[in-house]
Design a protein around this motif. Structure first.
Motif, mmCIF file in Angstrom:
data_model
loop_
_atom_site.group_PDB
_atom_site.id
_atom_site.type_symbol
_atom_site.label_atom_id
_atom_site.label_comp_id
_atom_site.label_asym_id
_atom_site.label_seq_id
_atom_site.Cartn_x
_atom_site.Cartn_y
_atom_site.Cartn_z
ATOM 1 N N THR A 52 39.806 47.136 53.311
ATOM 2 C CA THR A 52 38.489 47.775 53.452
ATOM 3 C C THR A 52 38.021 48.324 52.102
ATOM 4 N N ASN A 53 38.907 49.022 51.393
ATOM 5 C CA ASN A 53 38.564 49.588 50.084
ATOM 6 C C ASN A 53 38.248 48.498 49.067
ATOM 7 N N LEU A 54 39.031 47.422 49.112
ATOM 8 C CA LEU A 54 38.863 46.344 48.142
ATOM 9 C C LEU A 54 37.551 45.582 48.358
ATOM 10 N N LEU A 55 37.221 45.346 49.631
ATOM 11 C CA LEU A 55 35.961 44.666 49.925
ATOM 12 C C LEU A 55 34.766 45.509 49.486
ATOM 13 N N ALA A 56 34.843 46.815 49.730
ATOM 14 C CA ALA A 56 33.738 47.701 49.341
ATOM 15 C C ALA A 56 33.606 47.765 47.820
ATOM 16 N N ALA A 57 34.740 47.887 47.127
ATOM 17 C CA ALA A 57 34.712 47.953 45.658
ATOM 18 C C ALA A 57 34.234 46.621 45.081
ATOM 19 N N GLY A 58 34.646 45.522 45.724
ATOM 20 C CA GLY A 58 34.216 44.207 45.267
ATOM 21 C C GLY A 58 32.715 44.021 45.402
ATOM 22 N N GLU A 59 32.180 44.517 46.503
ATOM 23 C CA GLU A 59 30.729 44.406 46.706
ATOM 24 C C GLU A 59 29.976 45.228 45.655
ATOM 25 N N ARG A 60 30.483 46.441 45.370
ATOM 26 C CA ARG A 60 29.845 47.282 44.341
ATOM 27 C C ARG A 60 29.892 46.604 42.970
ATOM 28 N N ALA A 61 30.974 45.879 42.709
ATOM 29 C CA ALA A 61 31.158 45.256 41.391
ATOM 30 C C ALA A 61 30.480 43.887 41.282
ATOM 31 N N GLY A 62 29.964 43.370 42.403
ATOM 32 C CA GLY A 62 29.331 42.054 42.373
ATOM 33 C C GLY A 62 30.322 40.896 42.308
ATOM 34 N N VAL A 63 31.540 41.129 42.810
ATOM 35 C CA VAL A 63 32.560 40.070 42.837
ATOM 36 C C VAL A 63 32.078 38.907 43.709
ATOM 37 N N ARG A 64 32.352 37.666 43.268
ATOM 38 C CA ARG A 64 31.826 36.503 43.978
ATOM 39 C C ARG A 64 32.873 35.750 44.816
ATOM 40 N N HIS A 65 34.127 36.183 44.736
ATOM 41 C CA HIS A 65 35.187 35.454 45.460
ATOM 42 C C HIS A 65 36.369 36.415 45.653
ATOM 43 N N GLN A 66 36.773 36.612 46.909
ATOM 44 C CA GLN A 66 37.950 37.432 47.209
ATOM 45 C C GLN A 66 39.025 36.504 47.775
ATOM 46 N N VAL A 67 40.215 36.558 47.189
ATOM 47 C CA VAL A 67 41.336 35.688 47.579
ATOM 48 C C VAL A 67 42.493 36.563 48.030
ATOM 49 N N ILE A 68 43.130 36.205 49.158
ATOM 50 C CA ILE A 68 44.370 36.891 49.527
ATOM 51 C C ILE A 68 45.483 35.870 49.754
ATOM 52 N N LEU A 69 46.700 36.348 49.552
ATOM 53 C CA LEU A 69 47.899 35.567 49.861
ATOM 54 C C LEU A 69 48.425 36.027 51.211
ATOM 55 N N SER A 70 48.562 35.086 52.147
ATOM 56 C CA SER A 70 49.047 35.410 53.481
ATOM 57 C C SER A 70 50.228 34.494 53.817
#
Length: 249
Positions: free
Chosen positions: A79-97
């Motif tokens: 949740t924190n990472l998605l919110a911070a990413g949106e504020r920063a204008g990040v264009r791609h979020q990747v996770i290892l599952s």
């Protein structure tokens, strides 16, 4: 391909440190982010600074525990990472599952990782999920959970393990590409029963303990059938366990 700026969350760990090295070698700017670099995923401290100017966030951070507390860790951190990413204008979020992660709800940690995937899918940013099988590097830990001086008890659970270096290659490949808006499964080239894998490992390490097949032993006992085996769509990694363990020796 233009150079990207990627923030690697968990960038000082087993996988993350190698991801940073590979990205840097390929000409990208890779910024490791972890508690040791002043980033706290739970409080959010340091996240905005770590993500400043980032094109891509690569999240390979792990929960400190594998029990029920891991649910809170992945819920809060994602949740924190998605919110911070949106504020920063990040264009791609990747996770290892993990391959088959949504098929083993009996395991708290697998439920927690499934929750992390769901939050990412519902989030505001284009995303990719890299699901990998169990790492060769964790085999000794798996043996230690259910062992004593003379025997190791292991279930016959079917696994398709892979080398951490091959996981790194998969994460780097996906992170520098177009968002998948879905899942890429990656796995090793060979399928083993866990008890047989234990025997092979002990033999290679000249360890004379005996492996006893016990389908109630350890956390993988609850994974039945082929839930941890990659499907026909999986990308198979090149490294064979037998080659890896002899090289590791």
């Amino acid at each position: 391909m233009r150079a990207l700026k990627l923030t690697v969350i968990g960038g000082t760990g087993l996988i993350g440190s190698q991801v940073v090295q590979k990205l840097t070698a390929a000409g990208h700017e890779a910024v490791p982010a972890s508690p040791s670099t002043g980033v706290d995923l739970i409080t959010g401290e340091g996240l905005d600074q770590a993500l400043a100017g980032a094109d891509v966030v690569v999240n390979v951070a792990n929960s400190p525990t594998f029990d029920e507390a891991s649910l809170d860790f992945f819920r809060t951190s994602m949740t924190n990472l998605l919110a911070a990413g949106e504020r920063a204008g990040v264009r791609h979020q990747v996770i290892l599952s993990i391959v088959g992660v949504d098929q083993v709800p009996q395991l708290d940690y697998y439920r927690a990782k499934t929750l992390q995937e769901e939050l990412l899918r519902q989030g505001p940013t284009p995303y990719s999920i890299v699901r990998a099988t169990q790492f060769f590097e964790f085999m000794n830990a798996v043996l230690s959970w259910t062992s004593d001086d003379t025997t190791v008890r292991l279930p016959g659970t079917r696994l398709q393990p892979m080398a951490a270096a091959d996981v790194v290659d998969a994460v780097v490949d996906v992170s520098t590409g177009t968002p998948l808006q879905g899942i890429r499964n990656v796995a090793g080239p060979d399928v083993f029963a866990l008890d047989d894998l234990g025997r092979l490992t002990l033999a290679a390490q000249h360890d004379d303990r005996t492996v006893v097949t016990d389908d109630a032993a350890g956390m993988f006992a609850v994974a039945t059938g082929d839930v941890l085996i990659a499907g026909p769509d999986a990308h198979l990694a090149p490294t064979h366990y037998q080659d890896w363990i002899h090289a590791a020796r």
